[in-house]
Enzyme design. Structure first.
Site, PDB file in Angstrom:
ATOM      1  N   TRP A 153     -15.595   9.040  25.691  1.00  0.00           N
ATOM      2  CA  TRP A 153     -16.832   9.842  25.696  1.00  0.00           C
ATOM      3  C   TRP A 153     -17.676   9.488  26.927  1.00  0.00           C
ATOM      4  CZ3 TRP A 153     -22.129   8.897  25.422  1.00  0.00           C
ATOM      5  CH2 TRP A 153     -22.931   9.962  24.989  1.00  0.00           C
ATOM      6  N   SER A 200     -11.872  -4.736  15.764  1.00  0.00           N
ATOM      7  CA  SER A 200     -10.604  -5.222  15.185  1.00  0.00           C
ATOM      8  C   SER A 200     -10.229  -6.590  15.746  1.00  0.00           C
ATOM      9  CB  SER A 200      -9.487  -4.221  15.496  1.00  0.00           C
ATOM     10  OG  SER A 200      -9.142  -4.282  16.873  1.00  0.00           O
ATOM     11  N   ASP A 212     -13.500   5.909  16.676  1.00  0.00           N
ATOM     12  CA  ASP A 212     -12.789   5.757  17.946  1.00  0.00           C
ATOM     13  C   ASP A 212     -13.232   6.798  18.973  1.00  0.00           C
ATOM     14  OD1 ASP A 212     -11.015   4.551  19.661  1.00  0.00           O
ATOM     15  OD2 ASP A 212      -9.233   5.558  18.860  1.00  0.00           O
ATOM     16  N   ASN A 254     -15.353   5.999  21.910  1.00  0.00           N
ATOM     17  CA  ASN A 254     -16.583   5.702  22.664  1.00  0.00           C
ATOM     18  C   ASN A 254     -16.327   5.628  24.167  1.00  0.00           C
ATOM     19  OD1 ASN A 254     -17.711   5.403  20.183  1.00  0.00           O
ATOM     20  ND2 ASN A 254     -18.071   3.199  20.308  1.00  0.00           N
ATOM     21  N   GLY A 255     -15.236   4.958  24.528  1.00  0.00           N
ATOM     22  CA  GLY A 255     -14.915   4.760  25.942  1.00  0.00           C
ATOM     23  C   GLY A 255     -14.639   6.087  26.637  1.00  0.00           C
ATOM     24  N   GLU A 298      -6.336   9.931   1.398  1.00  0.00           N
ATOM     25  CA  GLU A 298      -6.130  11.168   2.146  1.00  0.00           C
ATOM     26  C   GLU A 298      -6.538  10.874   3.589  1.00  0.00           C
ATOM     27  OE1 GLU A 298      -4.736  13.910   1.059  1.00  0.00           O
ATOM     28  OE2 GLU A 298      -4.532  13.068  -0.945  1.00  0.00           O
ATOM     29  N   ARG A 302      -3.306   7.188  14.318  1.00  0.00           N
ATOM     30  CA  ARG A 302      -2.695   5.921  13.912  1.00  0.00           C
ATOM     31  C   ARG A 302      -3.724   5.119  13.124  1.00  0.00           C
ATOM     32  NH1 ARG A 302      -2.438   5.600  19.692  1.00  0.00           N
ATOM     33  NH2 ARG A 302      -4.316   4.623  20.548  1.00  0.00           N
ATOM     34  N   ASN A 333      -9.271  -6.158  19.169  1.00  0.00           N
ATOM     35  CA  ASN A 333     -10.319  -5.853  20.151  1.00  0.00           C
ATOM     36  C   ASN A 333     -10.816  -7.100  20.892  1.00  0.00           C
ATOM     37  OD1 ASN A 333     -11.763  -3.184  18.136  1.00  0.00           O
ATOM     38  ND2 ASN A 333     -10.352  -3.046  19.843  1.00  0.00           N
ATOM     39  N   TRP A 334     -10.497  -8.292  20.371  1.00  0.00           N
ATOM     40  CA  TRP A 334     -10.863  -9.529  21.099  1.00  0.00           C
ATOM     41  C   TRP A 334     -10.169  -9.577  22.452  1.00  0.00           C
ATOM     42  CZ3 TRP A 334     -14.999 -11.898  19.597  1.00  0.00           C
ATOM     43  CH2 TRP A 334     -15.321 -12.019  18.252  1.00  0.00           C
ATOM     44  N   ARG A 380     -18.280   2.299  29.851  1.00  0.00           N
ATOM     45  CA  ARG A 380     -17.892   2.273  28.434  1.00  0.00           C
ATOM     46  C   ARG A 380     -19.046   1.845  27.528  1.00  0.00           C
ATOM     47  NH1 ARG A 380     -12.583   2.394  27.240  1.00  0.00           N
ATOM     48  NH2 ARG A 380     -12.950   1.197  25.357  1.00  0.00           N
TER      49      ARG A 380
HETATM   50  C1  IPE Z   1      -9.433   0.823  16.434  1.00  0.00           C
HETATM   51  O1  IPE Z   1      -9.715   1.405  17.654  1.00  0.00           O
HETATM   52  C2  IPE Z   1     -10.435  -0.242  16.151  1.00  0.00           C
HETATM   53  C3  IPE Z   1     -11.803   0.197  15.921  1.00  0.00           C
HETATM   54  C4  IPE Z   1     -12.206   1.427  15.841  1.00  0.00           C
HETATM   55  C5  IPE Z   1     -12.758  -0.853  15.746  1.00  0.00           C
HETATM   56  P1  IPE Z   1      -8.925   0.965  18.969  1.00  0.00           P
HETATM   57  O2  IPE Z   1      -9.396   1.829  20.082  1.00  0.00           O
HETATM   58  O3  IPE Z   1      -9.058  -0.491  19.179  1.00  0.00           O
HETATM   59  O4  IPE Z   1      -7.424   1.295  18.568  1.00  0.00           O
HETATM   60  P2  IPE Z   1      -6.120   1.467  19.444  1.00  0.00           P
HETATM   61  O5  IPE Z   1      -5.994   0.243  20.283  1.00  0.00           O
HETATM   62  O6  IPE Z   1      -6.301   2.677  20.299  1.00  0.00           O
HETATM   63  O7  IPE Z   1      -5.025   1.638  18.461  1.00  0.00           O
HETATM   64  C1  IPE Z   2     -14.197   2.664  19.567  1.00  0.00           C
HETATM   65  O1  IPE Z   2     -14.149   3.271  20.804  1.00  0.00           O
HETATM   66  C2  IPE Z   2     -15.012   1.400  19.559  1.00  0.00           C
HETATM   67  C3  IPE Z   2     -14.237   0.178  19.379  1.00  0.00           C
HETATM   68  C4  IPE Z   2     -12.946   0.111  19.233  1.00  0.00           C
HETATM   69  C5  IPE Z   2     -14.979  -1.065  19.363  1.00  0.00           C
HETATM   70  P1  IPE Z   2     -13.197   2.769  21.956  1.00  0.00           P
HETATM   71  O2  IPE Z   2     -13.910   1.714  22.742  1.00  0.00           O
HETATM   72  O3  IPE Z   2     -11.877   2.356  21.423  1.00  0.00           O
HETATM   73  O4  IPE Z   2     -13.045   4.070  22.833  1.00  0.00           O
HETATM   74  P2  IPE Z   2     -11.734   4.629  23.535  1.00  0.00           P
HETATM   75  O5  IPE Z   2     -10.664   4.691  22.501  1.00  0.00           O
HETATM   76  O6  IPE Z   2     -11.399   3.687  24.641  1.00  0.00           O
HETATM   77  O7  IPE Z   2     -12.126   5.981  24.024  1.00  0.00           O
HETATM   78 MG    MG Z   3     -10.142   3.331  21.072  1.00  0.00          MG
END
Ligand code: IPE
Ligand code: IPE
Ligand code: MG
Length: 257
Positions: A37, A77, A32, A34-35, A219, A206, A80-81, A45
């Site tokens: 960062w 996930s 988690d 990437n966005g 763990e 979470r 994520n769709w 993103r």
């Molecule tokens: C969890 O990350 C899913 C993946 C890492 C693929 P999210 O960024 O989607 O989770 P939430 O929405 O913050 O809980």
């Molecule tokens: C994880 O990074 C990648 C996926 C869930 C696909 P995010 O895209 O959720 O990055 P944030 O949480 O918005 O920083």
């Molecule tokens: Mg995320």
């Protein structure tokens, strides 16, 4: 160059602290951040997702070198769709290009690729590329790398209930015979042991619908590092932390020592 060298030495030092006879058999990672960062760098993103693939290489290599048998990565996930269409498309494209690029590394390192989740929901191109790599690496046995794609734990449990119910209905199994091992066999993760160590990056604490059944006694390790910045060094830190913990599984400390 000098900096890299110093960093490499530092990693060697850290790696030496790991007890290779007590490695987690199954590490799962919620990748988690990437966005955030990318945002910190004033970039889109997509730039974060592209750089996230470097961290994937780091953990795959790091785990394989140490001798970790199973690594499961949460890549996309079911929830994520619901992201903007353009971001979903970027992620899918990145998946195809990464699979094409990494197949030789998987082969060279004797790593088998597997997937968990609703693969049928994936675009045809992704599905085909995935099946191709799974087929080509199926006999590799140094480590199993599982990608959780279009994965949701509740959906997985729901499917499991449906599959078992159908077997009950058709008299293939009797309700009294349903135990934990029957449930395990019907989950997407049927061939994997329970998760020993679950890592989540980016500071969020979470589970986000990931492997709910399988992490019953895992763990948990949370770090503020954003996924694209995650390296072998951070992986070693997580494993060292894991190895300092006492896993009691409900017993007393005296019983296990
Ligand atoms: C969890 O990350 C899913 C993946 C890492 C693929 P999210 O960024 O989607 O989770 P939430 O929405 O913050 O809980
Ligand atoms: C994880 O990074 C990648 C996926 C869930 C696909 P995010 O895209 O959720 O990055 P944030 O949480 O918005 O920083
Ligand atoms: Mg995320």
């Amino acid at each position: 160059m000098v900096k890299n060298h110093a960093f490499a030495l530092f990693n060697v030092d850290l790696k030496k602290q790991i007890h290779t006879n007590a490695l987690p058999k199954h590490i799962a990672i919620i990748m988690d951040g990437n966005g955030r960062w990318a945002k910190q760098k004033g970039m889109l993103r997509a730039f974060g997702h592209e750089n996230g693939t470097k961290a994937v290489r780091q953990v795959v290599e790091g785990c394989a070198e140490l001798g970790v048998e199973n690594l499961t990565l949460y890549a996309f996930s079911t929830e994520n769709w619901n992201r903007p269409k353009i971001e979903v498309q970027t992620l899918m494209k990145l998946l195809v290009s990464s699979l094409k690029k990494e197949i030789s590394t998987l082969q060279k390192n004797n790593i088998k690729l597997a997937t968990i989740g609703n693969s049928e929901a994936l675009p045809e191109k992704v599905y085909k590329e995935l099946q191709d790599v799974i087929e080509k690496t199926k006999d590799n046995n140094r480590m199993c790398l599982t990608l959780a794609l279009s994965y949701g734990s509740r959906e997985e449990i729901l499917n499991t209930v449906k599959k078992i119910s159908l077997k009950v209905k058709n008299n293939i199994i009797s309700p009294e015979k349903i135990d934990e091992s029957v449930i395990n066999k019907h989950l997407y993760t049927q061939n994997l042991p329970d998760v020993d160590l679950l890592i989540r990056t980016s500071g969020e604490q979470r589970i986000s619908n990931f492997l709910l059944w399988q992490i019953a006694y895992a763990e948990l390790y949370f770090t503020n590092v954003l996924w694209p910045d995650f390296t072998k060094h951070h992986l070693y830190e997580a494993i060292i932390d894991y190895q300092k913990r006492e896993r009691r599984f409900g017993k007393t400390s005296e019983q296990i020592n």
